[in-house]
Motif scaffolding. Structure first.
Motif, PDB file in Angstrom:
ATOM      1  N   ARG A 413      -6.665  78.039  84.951  1.00 36.51           N
ATOM      2  CA  ARG A 413      -5.976  79.734  85.066  1.00 36.51           C
ATOM      3  C   ARG A 413      -4.876  79.787  84.052  1.00 36.51           C
ATOM      4  NH1 ARG A 413      -5.214  80.256  90.288  1.00 36.51           N
ATOM      5  NH2 ARG A 413      -3.299  81.869  90.170  1.00 36.51           N
ATOM      6  N   MET A 414      -4.438  81.041  83.640  1.00 38.47           N
ATOM      7  CA  MET A 414      -3.258  81.593  82.762  1.00 38.47           C
ATOM      8  C   MET A 414      -2.804  82.553  83.459  1.00 38.47           C
ATOM      9  SD  MET A 414      -3.574  84.177  80.661  1.00 38.47           S
ATOM     10  CE  MET A 414      -2.691  83.522  79.287  1.00 38.47           C
ATOM     11  N   GLU A 415      -1.703  82.677  83.349  1.00 44.40           N
ATOM     12  CA  GLU A 415      -0.614  83.808  83.839  1.00 44.40           C
ATOM     13  C   GLU A 415      -0.265  84.719  82.664  1.00 44.40           C
ATOM     14  OE1 GLU A 415      -0.276  85.108  87.282  1.00 44.40           O
ATOM     15  OE2 GLU A 415      -1.129  83.038  88.014  1.00 44.40           O
ATOM     16  N   PHE A 416      -0.253  86.021  82.628  1.00 40.49           N
ATOM     17  CA  PHE A 416       0.168  86.836  81.727  1.00 40.49           C
ATOM     18  C   PHE A 416       1.768  86.729  81.110  1.00 40.49           C
ATOM     19  CE2 PHE A 416      -3.948  89.250  82.336  1.00 40.49           C
ATOM     20  CZ  PHE A 416      -4.779  88.769  81.362  1.00 40.49           C
ATOM     21  N   GLY A 417       2.488  86.756  82.532  1.00 41.08           N
ATOM     22  CA  GLY A 417       3.795  86.617  82.502  1.00 41.08           C
ATOM     23  C   GLY A 417       4.213  88.043  83.165  1.00 41.08           C
ATOM     24  N   GLU A 418       5.571  87.990  83.305  1.00 40.57           N
ATOM     25  CA  GLU A 418       5.912  89.162  84.161  1.00 40.57           C
ATOM     26  C   GLU A 418       5.971  90.438  83.309  1.00 40.57           C
ATOM     27  OE1 GLU A 418      10.620  90.424  85.994  1.00 40.57           O
ATOM     28  OE2 GLU A 418      10.292  88.411  84.944  1.00 40.57           O
ATOM     29  N   GLY A 419       5.431  91.478  84.130  1.00 39.39           N
ATOM     30  CA  GLY A 419       5.376  92.674  83.594  1.00 39.39           C
ATOM     31  C   GLY A 419       4.062  92.996  82.587  1.00 39.39           C
ATOM     32  N   ARG A 420       3.275  92.018  82.499  1.00 44.15           N
ATOM     33  CA  ARG A 420       2.018  92.148  81.425  1.00 44.15           C
ATOM     34  C   ARG A 420       0.887  92.027  82.419  1.00 44.15           C
ATOM     35  NH1 ARG A 420       2.699  90.296  76.263  1.00 44.15           N
ATOM     36  NH2 ARG A 420       0.844  88.765  76.405  1.00 44.15           N
ATOM     37  N   ASP A 437     -19.037  77.713  76.310  1.00 48.09           N
ATOM     38  CA  ASP A 437     -17.771  78.310  75.980  1.00 48.09           C
ATOM     39  C   ASP A 437     -17.107  78.083  74.725  1.00 48.09           C
ATOM     40  OD1 ASP A 437     -17.777  75.468  76.414  1.00 48.09           O
ATOM     41  OD2 ASP A 437     -16.065  75.601  77.713  1.00 48.09           O
ATOM     42  N   ASP A 438     -18.149  77.711  73.932  1.00 54.05           N
ATOM     43  CA  ASP A 438     -17.546  77.799  72.193  1.00 54.05           C
ATOM     44  C   ASP A 438     -17.459  78.929  71.643  1.00 54.05           C
ATOM     45  OD1 ASP A 438     -17.070  76.621  69.888  1.00 54.05           O
ATOM     46  OD2 ASP A 438     -19.268  75.938  69.311  1.00 54.05           O
ATOM     47  N   GLY A 439     -15.918  79.496  71.851  1.00 55.41           N
ATOM     48  CA  GLY A 439     -15.545  80.615  71.375  1.00 55.41           C
ATOM     49  C   GLY A 439     -14.383  81.073  71.916  1.00 55.41           C
ATOM     50  N   TYR A 440     -14.353  82.446  72.322  1.00 57.17           N
ATOM     51  CA  TYR A 440     -12.808  83.088  72.452  1.00 57.17           C
ATOM     52  C   TYR A 440     -13.176  84.109  73.682  1.00 57.17           C
ATOM     53  CZ  TYR A 440     -12.475  81.326  67.536  1.00 57.17           C
ATOM     54  OH  TYR A 440     -12.854  80.602  66.548  1.00 57.17           O
ATOM     55  N   LEU A 441     -11.773  84.004  74.327  1.00 51.78           N
ATOM     56  CA  LEU A 441     -11.869  85.041  75.587  1.00 51.78           C
ATOM     57  C   LEU A 441     -10.807  86.095  75.164  1.00 51.78           C
ATOM     58  CD1 LEU A 441     -12.668  85.194  78.540  1.00 51.78           C
ATOM     59  CD2 LEU A 441     -10.632  84.287  79.227  1.00 51.78           C
ATOM     60  N   ALA A 461     -12.635  77.703  76.043  1.00 44.26           N
ATOM     61  CA  ALA A 461     -12.779  76.360  76.476  1.00 44.26           C
ATOM     62  C   ALA A 461     -11.417  75.831  77.185  1.00 44.26           C
ATOM     63  CB  ALA A 461     -13.232  75.282  75.533  1.00 44.26           C
ATOM     64  N   ASN A 462     -10.397  76.507  76.935  1.00 46.79           N
ATOM     65  CA  ASN A 462      -9.037  76.033  77.212  1.00 46.79           C
ATOM     66  C   ASN A 462      -8.032  77.465  77.365  1.00 46.79           C
ATOM     67  OD1 ASN A 462      -6.923  74.635  78.039  1.00 46.79           O
ATOM     68  ND2 ASN A 462      -6.387  73.671  75.929  1.00 46.79           N
ATOM     69  N   ILE A 463      -8.034  78.046  78.569  1.00 45.85           N
ATOM     70  CA  ILE A 463      -7.646  79.362  78.654  1.00 45.85           C
ATOM     71  C   ILE A 463      -6.066  79.249  78.898  1.00 45.85           C
ATOM     72  CG2 ILE A 463      -9.533  80.549  79.165  1.00 45.85           C
ATOM     73  CD1 ILE A 463      -8.449  80.636  82.026  1.00 45.85           C
ATOM     74  N   ALA A 464      -5.717  78.017  79.375  1.00 43.74           N
ATOM     75  CA  ALA A 464      -4.399  77.829  79.592  1.00 43.74           C
ATOM     76  C   ALA A 464      -3.463  77.237  78.322  1.00 43.74           C
ATOM     77  CB  ALA A 464      -4.147  76.768  80.609  1.00 43.74           C
ATOM     78  N   ALA A 465      -4.087  77.259  77.231  1.00 43.14           N
ATOM     79  CA  ALA A 465      -3.560  76.803  75.994  1.00 43.14           C
ATOM     80  C   ALA A 465      -2.807  77.914  75.532  1.00 43.14           C
ATOM     81  CB  ALA A 465      -4.525  76.265  74.954  1.00 43.14           C
ATOM     82  N   GLU A 466      -2.062  77.976  74.334  1.00 41.49           N
ATOM     83  CA  GLU A 466      -1.397  79.040  74.039  1.00 41.49           C
ATOM     84  C   GLU A 466      -2.325  79.940  73.176  1.00 41.49           C
ATOM     85  OE1 GLU A 466       2.082  79.887  73.432  1.00 41.49           O
ATOM     86  OE2 GLU A 466       2.457  78.728  75.214  1.00 41.49           O
ATOM     87  N   PRO A 467      -2.127  81.244  73.068  1.00 40.68           N
ATOM     88  CA  PRO A 467      -3.185  82.240  72.542  1.00 40.68           C
ATOM     89  C   PRO A 467      -3.327  81.761  71.060  1.00 40.68           C
ATOM     90  CG  PRO A 467      -1.578  83.305  73.874  1.00 40.68           C
ATOM     91  CD  PRO A 467      -1.067  81.850  73.635  1.00 40.68           C
TER      92      PRO A 467
END
Length: 500
Positions: A413-420, A437-441, A461-467
C-alpha cells in the motif's frame, strides 16, 4: 508551453455550499495546454513511458435543477501525454449535445440523478430524463477516446491527443438506440470492444461488440426479469459476463413514474456468461449470494471455470435524498451513501463452472477498497496484480492505493498524505516490458494543503517506494474517478505491437 485555450463561465451561485461543489470538488472553468519544461517536474519522467493517461471528471458548470449529485456534472477530461521523457497536459470539456445546449441557454436545462421527475425535455440514460454528461467513464478504442455516463449515453468520440470532441460515433451510434453504459471493455488481442446498456423497457438489457475497425458487428437483446441497475461487465478470451443484481427500482412504483432503489435480499445475484458473439439463448446464468457490484478488476478462463474478480457490496443502500429535510441533511445523506466505509466494498472472487453450472465464491480481503484495475494487456486473461484505491473515511475521496498480488496472496500500500486525494490509477507497462508489473502506476493528485494538483508516477512493482516523478499541473483540478491508459501504439489504431 503554458496556455489557457478557453474559459467557460460557471453560473453556480456564489453561496452554494454543496460539499460536492466545493473543496476538492470545486469545478474547473479553464481549459489548458501545458508541456514540459513549463510544467514543473519533481524527479524524472521515464523515457520508456509512452502513451496517454486520461481521467474523466464530473465538472458542474451551472446551478443545478433540484439537488445536485456528484454524478451529474459535465464531463471534463484531464490527459497527460508521455513520450521520450517529456509530457504534455490538456484538459477539455466533453462537448455533448447537452453541454452545448446549456452553454447556449446559460443555465441547466436537465435535472440530475436525484430529481428525474423534474425533467421538461427528453433526456438520456436509462431513465430518459438526464443530460448526457459523458462524465463517468473513458476508454480508448480504434484510435479514439470514448466518454460516457454510467446510465447509458451516446458514444462520444474524442481525439486522444488534442481531446477535441468529434461527436457521437458516426459508424454505429444511430444503431444503438439506448446508447452504451459505462465500463465497456477492449480486448487488446482482437481489438474488439464489448458493451451493454440497460433501458427501462423490455428486454431490459442489450449487449454488443464493436470490432477493431470500429464497426458494430454484434448487438442482441438480453432478457432480464425486469428493469435493473447494473454497472459493469467482464470479458474473457471467449466470453462476456453480464450482471443481473438484486439492487433495482421497485417495479410497482416504477410503473407510476417513481424510482426507488432497494436491495432485495431474497433474490440471488445472477451472472450471465455469454459467448462473445452469442445471443440470449446462449447465456448461461449462474446464481450467487445477493449483492451489488460497481467495478470489476478482471475476468479470465481457468479450465472449465470463468473467474471474476471485483469489489462486492454485501448490503448496498441508497440514501433518501429528496425526501425532505434541510439541504445540510440531504448533503449528509449523499456523503453517507458515497462513503464506502458506510457502504462497504471488499475484494472478492467468483468462479462459474461451465461444466457443472455451479458457482463458488470467496472474499479476498477485509479492507475497504474500490476502483480495482489491472493492466490493459491482461484484461480477459489470467493475471496477477490488482491495483485498488483506499477511501478517506467519511468522504468520497481516495486517500491511497493498495496492490494485490493474487498469486502470492500478499498486498502493498501507499498513502498520498494528509489532504492529498487521488484518482483511479492506471498501469502503464514500459516499452518492451518483461512482466505484468514491469512499468508504472499513474494517478492524479488533488493536494488541498498545497492548493495544487499533480500527476504522480509510481513504480508499479513497488508502489510504496518514493515516486519516480511528480508533474505539477497548471491548476488544482477537481477530484475525479475513472481513468484509462492509452498505449503509444494504440493512439491512432486498435493494433497492439506487444505480446504478454
Amino acid at each position: 508551453m503554458l496556455e489557457i485555450v478557453n474559459q467557460i463561465k460557471l453560473t453556480i451561485a456564489g453561496d452554494n455550499d454543496h460539499p460536492f461543489l466545493n473543496g476538492p470538488f470545486t469545478p474547473n472553468d479553464k481549459e489548458y495546454t501545458a508541456s514540459t519544461p513549463d510544467l514543473k517536474v519533481i524527479g524524472e519522467i521515464p523515457r520508456d513511458l509512452n502513451g496517454i493517461y486520461v481521467r474523466n471528471t464530473h465538472n458542474q458548470v451551472h446551478e443545478s435543477i433540484g439537488m445536485y449529485h456528484p454524478y451529474d456534472g459535465d464531463g471534463m477530461l484531464h490527459a497527460m501525454h508521455f513520450e521520450d521523457g517529456k509530457a504534455t497536459y490538456r484538459n477539455r470539456f466533453v462537448r455533448t449535445t447537452g453541454f452545448l445546449a446549456e452553454q447556449g441557454a446559460g443555465k441547466s436545462l436537465w435535472p440530475g440523478i436525484l430529481a428525474p421527475q423534474l425533467y421538461e425535455r427528453r433526456g438520456w440514460g436509462s431513465m430518459g430524463a438526464m443530460k448526457d454528461n459523458a462524465g463517468t467513464d473513458v476508454i480508448c478504442h480504434a484510435g479514439k477516446l470514448i466518454a460516457s455516463m454510467s446510465q447509458g449515453s451516446e458514444p462520444w468520440r474524442l481525439d486522444p491527443v488534442t481531446l477535441e470532441t468529434l461527436g457521437a460515433d458516426p459508424s454505429w451510434a444511430r444503431k444503438v438506440v439506448h446508447g452504451l453504459a459505462s465500463h465497456y471493455k477492449v480486448d487488446w488481442e482482437t481489438g474488439e470492444m464489448m458493451f451493454f446498456n440497460y433501458p427501462e423497457v423490455a428486454p431490459f438489457m442489450n449487449y454488443g461488440v464493436i470490432d477493431r475497425d470500429n464497426q458494430l458487428v454484434h448487438y442482441v437483446p438480453i432478457e432480464l426479469p425486469g428493469p435493473r441497475w447494473p454497472h459493469d461487465l467482464g470479458i474473457t478470451k471467449n466470453y462476456t459476463v453480464l450482471h443481473d443484481l438484486p439492487f433495482f427500482f421497485d417495479h410497482e412504483l416504477l410503473k407510476k413514474g417513481q424510482r426507488k432503489l432497494a436491495f432485495h435480499r431474497d433474490i440471488p445475484a445472477r451472472f450471465g456468461v455469454i459467448p462473445r458473439r452469442g445471443d440470449n439463448a446462449q447465456v448461461r446464468w449462474f446464481e450467487a449470494k445477493p449483492c451489488f457490484i460497481l467495478h470489476l478488476t478482471n475476468c479470465y478462463e481457468d479450465g472449465d471455470e470463468v473467474v471474476m474478480d471485483g469489489c462486492i457490496q454485501n448490503n448496498p443502500h441508497k440514501p433518501r435524498v429528496g425526501e425532505g429535510g434541510s439541504k445540510q441533511e440531504q448533503y449528509e445523506r449523499i456523503r453517507a451513501h458515497l462513503d464506502k466505509h458506510n457502504n462497504p466494498t471488499l475484494m472478492y472472487r467468483w468462479r462459474f463452472n461451465l461444466r457443472t453450472g455451479q458457482t463458488t465464491e470467496h472474499q479476498i480481503d477485509d479492507e475497504i477498497t474500490e476502483f480495482p484495475v489491472c493492466s490493459n494487456d491482461y484484461v480477459g486473461r489470467p493475471y496477477r496484480f490488482s491495483y485498488n484505491v483506499l477511501y478517506q473515511p467519511g468522504e468520497w475521496l481516495f486517500r491511497g492505493l493498495k496492490r494485490y498480488d493474487l498469486v502470492r496472496d500478499t498486498t502493498e500500500r501507499m498513502e498520498f498524505g494528509e489532504g492529498r486525494y487521488g484518482s483511479e490509477p492506471q498501469i502503464a507497462r514500459r516499452l518492451n516490458a518483461k512482466s505484468e508489473d514491469d512499468g508504472y502506476l499513474l494517478t492524479y493528485i488533488t493536494d488541498m494543503k498545497a492548493n495544487q494538483s499533480e500527476c504522480l508516477i509510481l513504480d508499479a512493482a513497488n508502489i510504496a517506494a518514493e515516486p519516480i516523478a511528480r508533474i505539477i499541473l497548471p491548476h488544482r483540478i477537481s477530484a475525479g474517478t475513472h481513468a484509462c491508459w492509452v498505449e503509444g501504439d494504440r493512439i491512432t489504431t486498435e493494433s497492439r505491437s506487444t505480446t504478454i
